[in-house]
Motif scaffolding. Structure first.
Motif, PDB file in Angstrom:
ATOM      1  N   VAL A   1       0.851  -1.187   0.000  1.00  0.00           N
ATOM      2  CA  VAL A   1       0.000   0.000   0.000  1.00  0.00           C
ATOM      3  C   VAL A   1       0.886   1.236   0.000  1.00  0.00           C
ATOM      4  CG1 VAL A   1      -0.135   0.064   2.537  1.00  0.00           C
ATOM      5  CG2 VAL A   1      -1.984   1.082   1.177  1.00  0.00           C
ATOM      6  N   ASP A   2       0.350   2.358  -0.496  1.00  0.00           N
ATOM      7  CA  ASP A   2       1.109   3.612  -0.558  1.00  0.00           C
ATOM      8  C   ASP A   2       0.258   4.755  -0.016  1.00  0.00           C
ATOM      9  OD1 ASP A   2       3.546   2.723  -2.180  1.00  0.00           O
ATOM     10  OD2 ASP A   2       1.886   2.067  -3.458  1.00  0.00           O
TER      11      ASP A   2
ATOM     12  N   ILE B   1      -2.511  10.086  -3.779  1.00  0.00           N
ATOM     13  CA  ILE B   1      -3.143   8.788  -3.474  1.00  0.00           C
ATOM     14  C   ILE B   1      -4.121   8.916  -2.317  1.00  0.00           C
ATOM     15  CG2 ILE B   1      -2.648   6.448  -2.629  1.00  0.00           C
ATOM     16  CD1 ILE B   1       0.038   6.638  -4.119  1.00  0.00           C
TER      17      ILE B   1
ATOM     18  N   HIS C   1      -6.421   4.329   1.698  1.00  0.00           N
ATOM     19  CA  HIS C   1      -5.917   2.965   1.504  1.00  0.00           C
ATOM     20  C   HIS C   1      -5.069   2.539   2.707  1.00  0.00           C
ATOM     21  CE1 HIS C   1      -7.255   3.195  -2.656  1.00  0.00           C
ATOM     22  NE2 HIS C   1      -6.615   4.350  -2.769  1.00  0.00           N
TER      23      HIS C   1
ATOM     24  N   ASP D   1      -3.645  -2.932  -1.817  1.00  0.00           N
ATOM     25  CA  ASP D   1      -4.640  -1.861  -1.788  1.00  0.00           C
ATOM     26  C   ASP D   1      -4.095  -0.655  -2.534  1.00  0.00           C
ATOM     27  OD1 ASP D   1      -6.700  -0.144  -1.327  1.00  0.00           O
ATOM     28  OD2 ASP D   1      -6.686  -0.333   0.857  1.00  0.00           O
ATOM     29  N   GLY D   2      -4.747  -0.277  -3.624  1.00  0.00           N
ATOM     30  CA  GLY D   2      -4.341   0.910  -4.373  1.00  0.00           C
ATOM     31  C   GLY D   2      -4.781   0.808  -5.811  1.00  0.00           C
ATOM     32  N   TYR D   3      -5.052   1.946  -6.428  1.00  0.00           N
ATOM     33  CA  TYR D   3      -5.573   1.948  -7.787  1.00  0.00           C
ATOM     34  C   TYR D   3      -4.479   1.748  -8.841  1.00  0.00           C
ATOM     35  CZ  TYR D   3      -9.569   3.856  -5.300  1.00  0.00           C
ATOM     36  OH  TYR D   3     -10.600   4.039  -4.410  1.00  0.00           O
ATOM     37  N   ASN D   4      -3.219   1.685  -8.402  1.00  0.00           N
ATOM     38  CA  ASN D   4      -2.134   1.413  -9.356  1.00  0.00           C
ATOM     39  C   ASN D   4      -1.931  -0.078  -9.595  1.00  0.00           C
ATOM     40  OD1 ASN D   4      -0.928   4.148  -9.916  1.00  0.00           O
ATOM     41  ND2 ASN D   4      -0.857   4.148  -7.687  1.00  0.00           N
TER      42      ASN D   4
END
Length: 509
Positions: free
Chosen positions: A7-8, A13, A17, A88-91
């Protein structure tokens, strides 16, 4: 056991998340595990927060969501003896998932709106009220979907506030402004400007600024010269107390909505990002919160009007408190942890050494209460019965958890190509979602390894927990019959009834 999170966090961002991963990590720690966060983008303030939670932070340098990112994360998982990676993350998309799976790891994928397109994760968690199976039509057959607010991840600070009763005053004067961890567009400033239009209403205002908010100094300066009774709090650790203090909130449509709902705080939502739109609209349609729409489409005067109207509408706020607290029970993090742990559940054939354990389980008061014969079973009677089960017409398993501890039993009495199933979970392991999963894996073995094509279950009508567990495992109610002189719900299952991996409710068995 180590559980690794990829996660970031950054102003772009946001912090949502990270915070929901933190909630899951805390539940994992509570269950006896250790959490490690792998991060490519982060900030010192969040690293320090994680370390105060006894969470190790490991930084990596590849481009977010790249193959190199997946490779680095998989190597770390193997080095730390973790079989699972929480992503977890949209990347992170479908290729990223495939790379992790090809490395031999299991995946829990946290999602909000089906952004990955295709899912090969073992578990996909969408904790939002707008979660829908239609978002995940492109997935592997074995991918399980955990959808809805039963799985909402709340941090440890909220757990002990379950069942808290809010008292709504006739006029709401204490207002909490919380627009998420980053608030890249500085909508917080617009809300403060809106409340300046209500300066004659004796409002008390607390503004919570997230650790990634780049506008802190500007907001602080405006607050000091606003003429309002206003306090700025930055990167707080007492969110639950602030939500308990407030009479109403103005918030973004992110993860904070679930904390506000859990605390029953009437709230106005302003949408800051695309992924918040469906959440805000659904909460509005259910009259849980009021959606004011996109931040760029609403003026300070319109925000002021909405605040004033809700502050005076005591009946509306009472209804919002009731509906919101019904939505979130606060146990989502623990439910998700149980699903991960259930992956370690395995079956072994019963042995003669299990006799006393099964006798103890059979005589537990709750087991006798839901049995068709409620009298206690004498040891000699049990021994005679137990020995009779070692034959070709009985398949008898003990279920073992990840620590190789027996948690329950499941048995099939075979008649031709059909069988009658019975199951029990040890008292200390009930209400931990073992029931449905145990039934599912046993059913798979039965249908794959034997000639049985139909399985019957008979359950007392009062035993709703078991009926729910069986129906969620693919059984359906056929009729009502008489068993041992008592009414029984008759359920049946075939290989074709094995369920799609979608769970949208609580499991208690």
């Amino acid at each position: 056991m180590n559980l690794l999170f990829r996660v970031d966090v950054s102003p772009q961002i946001g912090t949502g998340h990270l915070m929901r991963c933190l909630a899951l990590a805390q539940a994992w720690q509570q269950a006896g595990g250790k959490a490690v966060f792998i991060m490519a983008e982060t900030a010192l303030i969040f690293e320090e927060k994680l370390r105060t939670e006894n969470i190790e932070v490991i930084k990596i340098s590849p481009k977010l969501g790249s193959s190199e990112d997946a490779q680095a994360s998989a190597i770390l998982a193997h080095q730390l003896n973790s079989n699972w990676l929480v992503i977890d993350g949209y990347n992170f998309g479908d290729i990223y998932q495939k790379n992790i799976k090809n490395a031999g790891l299991k995946i829990l994928f946290l999602d909000d709106y089906g952004h990955a397109g295709y899912y090969c994760a073992d578990l996909v968690l969408n904790q939002n009220i707008s979660a829908d199976p239609a978002l995940y039509t492109h997935k592997e057959p074995d991918t399980q979907l955990l959808l809805g607010t039963s799985y909402t991840l709340l941090r440890r600070e909220f757990w002990q506030w379950g069942g808290w009763q809010r008292v709504n005053p006739p006029i709401a004067k204490k207002i909490l402004i919380t627009m998420g961890g980053a608030d890249y567009d500085n909508v917080t400033l617009k809300v403060i400007q809106a409340l300046q239009l209500l300066s004659g209403h004796a409002l008390e205002i607390v503004v919570v600024i997230g650790g990634s908010n780049p506008h802190y100094e500007e907001i602080k300066l405006v607050a000091q010269t606003s003429g309002l009774t206003i306090r700025i709090e930055r990167n707080v650790n007492n969110m639950r107390e602030l939500m308990a203090w407030a009479d109403m909130a103005v918030t973004a449509g992110g993860s904070t909505c679930w904390e506000l709902a859990f605390m029953g705080l009437p709230s106005l939502i302003i949408i800051l990002a695309e992924n918040q739109q469906a959440i805000a609209q659904k909460l509005h349609s259910l009259q849980v919160f009021i959606n004011l729409g996109w931040h760029s489409n609403i003026s300070p005067s319109e925000i002021a009007t909405a605040v004033q109207e809700l502050s005076l509408a005591i009946n509306t706020r009472l209804a919002m408190t009731k509906s919101s607290q019904e939505l979130i029970d606060g146990w989502g993090s623990q439910r998700v942890v149980r699903y991960i742990k259930n992956y370690f559940l395995k079956l072994r054939p019963v042995s003669i050494e299990d006799s006393r354990l099964l006798w103890r389980w059979a005589n537990e008061p709750q087991v006798r209460a839901v049995s068709f014969s409620s009298k206690l079973i004498a040891w000699q009677e049990h021994q005679t019965w137990f020995k009779s089960k070692f034959n070709a017409n009985c398949i008898f398993y003990i279920a073992m958890n990840e620590d190789n501890i027996p948690v329950g039993q499941i048995r099939y009495e075979i008649e031709g190509e059909e069988a009658v199933i019975s199951i029990s979970i040890a008292q200390e392991y009930r209400q931990q979602s073992y029931g449905t999963y145990l039934i599912e894996i046993a059913q798979k073995q039965i249908f794959q390894n034997t000639g049985i094509h139909l399985v019957h279950a008979y359950i007392k009508p009062s035993n709703q927990a078991s009926i729910k567990a069986f129906t969620q495992a693919g059984f359906h109610i056929k009729d009502t019959v008489i068993k041992q002189g008592q009414q029984a719900i008759h359920l049946v299952s075939t290989a074709n009834n094995l369920p799609e991996k979608i769970y949208a409710g609580n499991l208690y068995c």
